[in-house]
Design a protein around this motif. Sequence first.
Motif, mmCIF file in Angstrom:
data_model
loop_
_atom_site.group_PDB
_atom_site.id
_atom_site.type_symbol
_atom_site.label_atom_id
_atom_site.label_comp_id
_atom_site.label_asym_id
_atom_site.label_seq_id
_atom_site.Cartn_x
_atom_site.Cartn_y
_atom_site.Cartn_z
ATOM 1 N N UNK A 1 0.840 -1.184 0.000
ATOM 2 C CA UNK A 1 0.000 0.000 0.000
ATOM 3 C C UNK A 1 0.888 1.252 0.000
ATOM 4 N N UNK A 2 0.545 2.204 -0.823
ATOM 5 C CA UNK A 2 1.318 3.427 -0.959
ATOM 6 C C UNK A 2 0.799 4.498 -0.016
ATOM 7 N N UNK A 7 2.611 16.695 0.435
ATOM 8 C CA UNK A 7 2.159 17.506 -0.704
ATOM 9 C C UNK A 7 0.891 16.928 -1.328
ATOM 10 N N UNK A 8 0.834 15.601 -1.434
ATOM 11 C CA UNK A 8 -0.357 14.958 -2.001
ATOM 12 C C UNK A 8 -1.573 15.162 -1.100
ATOM 13 N N UNK A 9 -1.356 15.084 0.212
ATOM 14 C CA UNK A 9 -2.468 15.312 1.150
ATOM 15 C C UNK A 9 -2.950 16.762 1.080
ATOM 16 N N UNK A 57 -3.390 9.476 4.979
ATOM 17 C CA UNK A 57 -2.012 9.122 4.626
ATOM 18 C C UNK A 57 -1.861 7.618 4.372
ATOM 19 N N UNK A 58 -2.526 6.813 5.210
ATOM 20 C CA UNK A 58 -2.380 5.361 5.136
ATOM 21 C C UNK A 58 -3.439 4.678 4.270
ATOM 22 N N UNK A 59 -4.598 5.311 4.117
ATOM 23 C CA UNK A 59 -5.715 4.707 3.382
ATOM 24 C C UNK A 59 -6.281 5.673 2.341
ATOM 25 N N UNK A 60 -5.484 6.043 1.338
ATOM 26 C CA UNK A 60 -5.954 7.018 0.350
ATOM 27 C C UNK A 60 -7.176 6.541 -0.434
#
Length: 96
Positions: A1-2, A7-9, A57-60
């Motif tokens: 899992x990525x 920045x993405x958040x 962060x952990x479960x996009x």
Amino acid sequence: MTKLSQEERLSFYKSKAWRQTREVILKRDNYECQECKRKGKVTTGERLDVDHLLELEDYPDLALEPSNLETKCVMCHNKKHNRFVKKENKWNDEKW
């Protein structure tokens, strides 16, 4: 899992999809902090956050999933994330 980068958040939280989903969740929860409500307290009128129960962060893949989102007041949201920092009294409680 990525995991999502900071920045993405940040980009996600500025997106139209997030703003629309956030409004849906606030309406669903009647603009009330659900954590306070579980404790028998009604908290409205102050700034409310929409919290990811399983962290973004952990479960996009659950980012916009209503069952993973809940309205919380800033106080409850900060408490969940341990954002409270007690300042040490540098004067040793001396009173004048």
